[in-house]
Design a protein around this motif. Structure first.
Motif, PDB file in Angstrom:
ATOM      1  N   GLY A 193     -66.181 -30.834  62.837  1.00 46.12           N
ATOM      2  CA  GLY A 193     -64.870 -31.459  62.451  1.00 46.12           C
ATOM      3  C   GLY A 193     -64.329 -31.195  61.178  1.00 46.12           C
ATOM      4  O   GLY A 193     -63.170 -31.576  60.681  1.00 46.12           O
ATOM      5  N   THR A 194     -64.929 -30.206  60.664  1.00 42.54           N
ATOM      6  CA  THR A 194     -64.484 -29.735  59.080  1.00 42.54           C
ATOM      7  C   THR A 194     -63.172 -28.956  59.241  1.00 42.54           C
ATOM      8  O   THR A 194     -63.279 -27.881  59.752  1.00 42.54           O
ATOM      9  CB  THR A 194     -65.466 -29.061  58.299  1.00 42.54           C
ATOM     10  OG1 THR A 194     -66.533 -29.776  58.219  1.00 42.54           O
ATOM     11  CG2 THR A 194     -64.871 -28.551  56.946  1.00 42.54           C
ATOM     12  N   ARG A 195     -62.242 -29.426  58.510  1.00 43.43           N
ATOM     13  CA  ARG A 195     -60.713 -28.364  58.626  1.00 43.43           C
ATOM     14  C   ARG A 195     -61.153 -27.420  57.206  1.00 43.43           C
ATOM     15  O   ARG A 195     -61.075 -27.804  56.289  1.00 43.43           O
ATOM     16  CB  ARG A 195     -59.758 -29.215  58.549  1.00 43.43           C
ATOM     17  CG  ARG A 195     -58.537 -28.517  58.395  1.00 43.43           C
ATOM     18  CD  ARG A 195     -57.122 -29.215  58.490  1.00 43.43           C
ATOM     19  NE  ARG A 195     -56.783 -29.857  59.841  1.00 43.43           N
ATOM     20  CZ  ARG A 195     -56.216 -29.214  60.741  1.00 43.43           C
ATOM     21  NH1 ARG A 195     -55.831 -27.926  60.622  1.00 43.43           N
ATOM     22  NH2 ARG A 195     -56.025 -29.658  61.961  1.00 43.43           N
ATOM     23  N   ALA A 196     -60.909 -26.273  57.729  1.00 44.10           N
ATOM     24  CA  ALA A 196     -60.849 -25.165  56.663  1.00 44.10           C
ATOM     25  C   ALA A 196     -59.555 -24.631  56.496  1.00 44.10           C
ATOM     26  O   ALA A 196     -59.204 -24.353  55.271  1.00 44.10           O
ATOM     27  CB  ALA A 196     -61.699 -23.994  57.161  1.00 44.10           C
ATOM     28  N   VAL A 197     -58.828 -24.720  57.583  1.00 46.97           N
ATOM     29  CA  VAL A 197     -57.440 -24.117  57.278  1.00 46.97           C
ATOM     30  C   VAL A 197     -56.380 -25.039  58.140  1.00 46.97           C
ATOM     31  O   VAL A 197     -56.725 -25.558  59.237  1.00 46.97           O
ATOM     32  CB  VAL A 197     -57.193 -22.674  57.827  1.00 46.97           C
ATOM     33  CG1 VAL A 197     -55.830 -22.335  57.817  1.00 46.97           C
ATOM     34  CG2 VAL A 197     -58.144 -21.662  57.424  1.00 46.97           C
ATOM     35  N   GLY A 198     -55.138 -25.396  57.443  1.00 46.16           N
ATOM     36  CA  GLY A 198     -54.304 -26.195  57.999  1.00 46.16           C
ATOM     37  C   GLY A 198     -52.818 -25.794  57.789  1.00 46.16           C
ATOM     38  O   GLY A 198     -52.432 -25.449  56.673  1.00 46.16           O
ATOM     39  N   GLN A 199     -52.015 -25.818  59.062  1.00 44.30           N
ATOM     40  CA  GLN A 199     -50.650 -25.656  58.911  1.00 44.30           C
ATOM     41  C   GLN A 199     -50.099 -24.406  57.986  1.00 44.30           C
ATOM     42  O   GLN A 199     -49.232 -24.613  57.386  1.00 44.30           O
ATOM     43  CB  GLN A 199     -50.114 -27.011  58.300  1.00 44.30           C
ATOM     44  CG  GLN A 199     -50.341 -28.224  59.259  1.00 44.30           C
ATOM     45  CD  GLN A 199     -49.591 -29.356  58.823  1.00 44.30           C
ATOM     46  OE1 GLN A 199     -49.640 -29.667  57.702  1.00 44.30           O
ATOM     47  NE2 GLN A 199     -49.207 -30.035  59.623  1.00 44.30           N
ATOM     48  N   VAL A 200     -50.816 -23.356  58.470  1.00 43.26           N
ATOM     49  CA  VAL A 200     -50.220 -22.080  57.578  1.00 43.26           C
ATOM     50  C   VAL A 200     -49.111 -21.379  58.265  1.00 43.26           C
ATOM     51  O   VAL A 200     -49.190 -20.996  59.419  1.00 43.26           O
ATOM     52  CB  VAL A 200     -51.506 -21.241  57.523  1.00 43.26           C
ATOM     53  CG1 VAL A 200     -51.067 -19.810  56.701  1.00 43.26           C
ATOM     54  CG2 VAL A 200     -52.705 -21.755  56.428  1.00 43.26           C
ATOM     55  N   ASN A 201     -48.152 -21.330  57.787  1.00 43.98           N
ATOM     56  CA  ASN A 201     -46.910 -20.790  58.249  1.00 43.98           C
ATOM     57  C   ASN A 201     -46.517 -19.448  57.143  1.00 43.98           C
ATOM     58  O   ASN A 201     -46.319 -19.927  55.906  1.00 43.98           O
ATOM     59  CB  ASN A 201     -45.702 -21.603  58.434  1.00 43.98           C
ATOM     60  CG  ASN A 201     -45.850 -22.611  59.532  1.00 43.98           C
ATOM     61  OD1 ASN A 201     -45.724 -22.146  60.533  1.00 43.98           O
ATOM     62  ND2 ASN A 201     -46.160 -23.846  59.059  1.00 43.98           N
ATOM     63  N   LEU A 202     -46.584 -18.333  57.652  1.00 45.10           N
ATOM     64  CA  LEU A 202     -46.578 -17.150  56.843  1.00 45.10           C
ATOM     65  C   LEU A 202     -45.953 -16.109  57.720  1.00 45.10           C
ATOM     66  O   LEU A 202     -46.444 -15.584  58.485  1.00 45.10           O
ATOM     67  CB  LEU A 202     -47.643 -16.849  56.082  1.00 45.10           C
ATOM     68  CG  LEU A 202     -47.983 -15.795  55.184  1.00 45.10           C
ATOM     69  CD1 LEU A 202     -47.054 -15.898  53.822  1.00 45.10           C
ATOM     70  CD2 LEU A 202     -49.386 -15.609  54.438  1.00 45.10           C
ATOM     71  N   MET A 203     -44.897 -15.358  57.053  1.00 49.38           N
ATOM     72  CA  MET A 203     -44.275 -13.949  57.594  1.00 49.38           C
ATOM     73  C   MET A 203     -44.757 -13.104  56.706  1.00 49.38           C
ATOM     74  O   MET A 203     -44.348 -13.022  55.626  1.00 49.38           O
ATOM     75  CB  MET A 203     -42.869 -13.997  57.919  1.00 49.38           C
ATOM     76  CG  MET A 203     -42.103 -12.828  58.079  1.00 49.38           C
ATOM     77  SD  MET A 203     -42.822 -12.132  59.708  1.00 49.38           S
ATOM     78  CE  MET A 203     -41.389 -13.095  60.778  1.00 49.38           C
ATOM     79  N   ILE A 204     -45.699 -12.172  57.097  1.00 49.95           N
ATOM     80  CA  ILE A 204     -45.793 -10.708  56.167  1.00 49.95           C
ATOM     81  C   ILE A 204     -45.258  -9.597  56.856  1.00 49.95           C
ATOM     82  O   ILE A 204     -45.210  -9.457  58.113  1.00 49.95           O
ATOM     83  CB  ILE A 204     -47.285 -10.655  56.383  1.00 49.95           C
ATOM     84  CG1 ILE A 204     -48.257 -11.631  55.883  1.00 49.95           C
ATOM     85  CG2 ILE A 204     -47.795  -9.308  55.557  1.00 49.95           C
ATOM     86  CD1 ILE A 204     -49.581 -11.802  56.404  1.00 49.95           C
TER      87      ILE A 204
END
Length: 416
Positions: A16-27
């Motif tokens: 249940g541990t959240r490490a990453v959330g809602q990453v929006n990224l254009m490279i």
């Protein structure tokens, strides 16, 4: 080469541990983008999800025009460079660089061509017949880079590749990495904890922080290095970017006719209109306590700049660090240290507890080395108030900055 797009990317572990959330990224195609942040902020996890070494729990990841959420790492056409080199000790440099191509059944003539070309680019041609144990740390890192280059991938992914090198060699390798990217123009995503590396290498830099119950997103700001330094969107970015870090103090801003003044730690200085223009919501905070941010380079010794009594403060110095091309003057202000959730997070990353800060605020000023500053002397400092930063004390956001923290596409430098 190809662009890399992350849309609402998230990572939740089985417990249940959240490490990453809602990453929006254009490279962008051919871009060198750096992911930077304190330990535990999810930057390496994001890199591993791009590589396919970590399963994506939420969102969509695209490389070029292809969605790759379920594509195995070997089929994503990326090459990864790790901090531990991961060279085969029993193989020569030539064989280490060629190994991946041999597994792909690449013709021998093509392998030889690519290995020699990469060796020439990295200036390790004379090392091709040596074993890794006969190489220095910098040479081993070049071999690791060469192994990635011969793949001719759509993108390079680099996870703190310089962290095992000494300080002098890191500086040299940073310059070589920049030169290498200019020559190859391959899309590159680079992870580091070192903000100096981030600022010197990245065409754009994405600042990340750990998720929390109240903040289910990691990405704080994506911008060119100069924009991150000059226009941080919140206290976290302001405190993380910059070396020495930004000075912060509680204060107020008032207005008399058309003149704005900032008061902090018993001092009052006239604020340049440029700073007011950069904080369009400041009138709503007049007379209210805010956090005032002052970069060390915003100060100058009054003896080397035109007299400006309305922008001058007199301080008692503690220590003067003369570094040749510049001088860092340290002093204390009679004001409590700024302690907000953003600042506490930065302190924790530095191994400092906010309860140990005392009742005064330590400041650093970067001044000209051309005049003598003695320890424990009185010094007049002129403040360039055009470069003051004002932050909301409750939210930690820059005053006047309108952002949606859950939609990091809108936190790009072009939108700030």
């Amino acid at each position: 080469m190809a662009s890399i797009t992350l849309e609402d990317i998230g990572k939740i572990y089985p417990d249940g541990t959240r490490a990453v959330g809602q990453v929006n990224l254009m490279i962008n195609d051919g871009e060198f983008l750096v992911l930077v942040g304190p330990s535990g902020c999810g930057k390496s996890t994001v890199l591993r999800m791009i590589a396919g070494l970590e399963e994506i729990t939420e969102g969509k990841l695209s490389i070029g025009e292809r969605v790759v959420n379920d594509v195995p790492p070997k089929d994503r056409d990326i090459a990864m460079v790790f901090k531990n080199y991961a060279l085969y000790p029993h193989m020569s440099v030539r064989d280490n660089m060629a190994f991946g191509l041999k597994l792909r059944k690449t013709p021998k003539e093509e392998i030889d061509r690519r290995v020699l070309e990469a060796a020439e680019i990295l200036e390790i041609t004379e090392l091709l017949d040596r074993k890794p144990k006969a190489l220095s740390g910098g040479q081993r890192q070049r071999v690791a880079m060469g192994r990635a280059i011969v793949r001719e991938p759509m993108a390079f992914l680099m996870d703190e590749p310089l962290s095992n090198l000494d300080a002098k060699l890191r500086v040299q390798m940073r310059a070589e990495l920049s030169h290498l990217h200019q020559r190859l123009k391959t899309t590159t995503v680079y992870v580091t904890h070192d903000q100096v590396e981030a600022m010197t290498l990245g065409q754009r830099v994405a600042v990340m922080r750990p998720v929390s119950g109240k903040r289910p997103y990691n990405l704080q700001q994506v911008a060119k290095p100069t924009d991150l330094f000059n226009h941080p969107v919140n206290l976290f970015v302001a405190g993380f970017i910059g070396s020495p870090s930004m000075n912060m103090v509680y204060g107020t801003v008032t207005k008399d006719a058309d003149t704005y003044k900032a008061t902090f730690a018993g001092y009052t200085v006239t604020v340049d209109p440029v700073a007011i223009e950069r904080h369009p919501g400041i009138d709503e905070h007049l007379g209210k306590e805010i956090v005032i941010g002052i970069r060390p380079g915003t100060f100058e010794d009054a003896r080397v700049v035109p007299e400006a009594p309305e922008r001058t403060i007199r301080v008692k110095t503690d220590v003067n660090e003369l570094l040749g091309s510049e001088s860092y003057v340290h002093f204390e202000l009679d004001a409590p240290p700024v302690v907000t959730p953003d600042i506490e997070e930065l302190l924790a990353d530095a191994g400092t507890d906010s309860s140990s800060l005392g009742d005064t605020t330590r400041f650093t000023a970067r001044v000209s080395p051309d005049v003598d500053v003695s320890d424990f002397s009185t010094l007049d400092l002129v403040v360039n108030t055009a470069k003051l930063h004002f932050f909301d004390i409750d939210t930690g956001d820059k005053i006047g900055m309108v952002t949606d923290p859950s939609a990091e596409f809108h936190r790009d430098s072009d939108a700030l």
